[in-house]
Motif scaffolding. Sequence first.
Motif, PDB file in Angstrom:
ATOM      1  N   CYS A  43      43.311  29.737  34.247  1.00  0.00           N
ATOM      2  CA  CYS A  43      44.267  30.911  34.383  1.00  0.00           C
ATOM      3  C   CYS A  43      45.149  30.229  35.543  1.00  0.00           C
ATOM      4  O   CYS A  43      44.742  29.780  36.724  1.00  0.00           O
ATOM      5  CB  CYS A  43      43.486  32.096  34.688  1.00  0.00           C
ATOM      6  SG  CYS A  43      44.961  33.213  35.091  1.00  0.00           S
ATOM      7  N   LEU A  45      47.651  31.820  36.829  1.00  0.00           N
ATOM      8  CA  LEU A  45      47.784  32.965  37.756  1.00  0.00           C
ATOM      9  C   LEU A  45      47.117  33.210  38.793  1.00  0.00           C
ATOM     10  O   LEU A  45      47.248  33.627  39.898  1.00  0.00           O
ATOM     11  CB  LEU A  45      47.945  34.402  36.963  1.00  0.00           C
ATOM     12  CG  LEU A  45      48.846  34.416  35.717  1.00  0.00           C
ATOM     13  CD1 LEU A  45      48.845  35.506  34.896  1.00  0.00           C
ATOM     14  CD2 LEU A  45      50.352  33.896  36.035  1.00  0.00           C
ATOM     15  N   CYS A  46      45.646  32.856  38.640  1.00  0.00           N
ATOM     16  CA  CYS A  46      44.684  33.251  39.609  1.00  0.00           C
ATOM     17  C   CYS A  46      43.786  32.075  39.921  1.00  0.00           C
ATOM     18  O   CYS A  46      42.832  31.877  40.987  1.00  0.00           O
ATOM     19  CB  CYS A  46      43.970  34.519  39.422  1.00  0.00           C
ATOM     20  SG  CYS A  46      42.721  34.090  38.096  1.00  0.00           S
ATOM     21  N   GLN A  76      42.089  38.255  29.606  1.00  0.00           N
ATOM     22  CA  GLN A  76      41.822  38.031  31.313  1.00  0.00           C
ATOM     23  C   GLN A  76      43.194  38.532  31.658  1.00  0.00           C
ATOM     24  O   GLN A  76      43.291  39.117  32.897  1.00  0.00           O
ATOM     25  CB  GLN A  76      41.346  36.763  31.661  1.00  0.00           C
ATOM     26  CG  GLN A  76      41.006  36.490  32.909  1.00  0.00           C
ATOM     27  CD  GLN A  76      42.170  35.903  33.960  1.00  0.00           C
ATOM     28  OE1 GLN A  76      42.073  36.011  35.217  1.00  0.00           O
ATOM     29  NE2 GLN A  76      43.072  35.263  33.308  1.00  0.00           N
ATOM     30  N   HIS A  81      45.112  40.757  35.386  1.00  0.00           N
ATOM     31  CA  HIS A  81      46.756  40.658  35.898  1.00  0.00           C
ATOM     32  C   HIS A  81      47.711  41.940  35.385  1.00  0.00           C
ATOM     33  O   HIS A  81      48.760  41.574  35.519  1.00  0.00           O
ATOM     34  CB  HIS A  81      47.304  39.471  35.585  1.00  0.00           C
ATOM     35  CG  HIS A  81      46.402  38.246  36.170  1.00  0.00           C
ATOM     36  ND1 HIS A  81      46.391  37.960  37.433  1.00  0.00           N
ATOM     37  CD2 HIS A  81      45.418  37.114  35.394  1.00  0.00           C
ATOM     38  CE1 HIS A  81      45.515  36.975  37.741  1.00  0.00           C
ATOM     39  NE2 HIS A  81      44.780  36.434  36.602  1.00  0.00           N
TER      40      HIS A  81
HETATM   41 ZN   LIG Z   1      43.683  35.022  36.187  1.00  0.00          ZN
END
Ligand SMILES: [Zn+2]
Length: 109
Positions: A43, A45-46, A76, A81
């Motif tokens: 991911c 984003l994280c 996810q 998110h």
């Molecule tokens: Zn993530």
Amino acid sequence: MLNIGWLGEGKPFPAGPISSEFRDALRQLCEMPILKHRGFHGCELCGLRSPYVGNGQIRVKDQAGQVFAAPTMVSQYVEIHEYQPSDVLIEAALNSIGTSADGLGKSNA
Ligand SMILES: [Zn+2]
């Protein structure tokens, strides 16, 4: 086929509440992807890296017959998110769940 739900770092995406029905349907679809990749995608984003999350794609079809492709990571994105996909993907996921293993709905055969 249209691609939907491919999110990346630094790219804005719509966020907001989704129904638990959609969340559960999407999770179920992503647990049984139609395509599995060699290796996996983390991911952006994280930083989550899991071979069980970012390793495939799902297909869903809306009632008009439009097929959508999404990464298994989309579950996810929604749950962690707060990604709020367009209504067409939500409708297609709810339409597809439980109808066939590939998420494309019942065949006419
Ligand atoms: Zn993530």
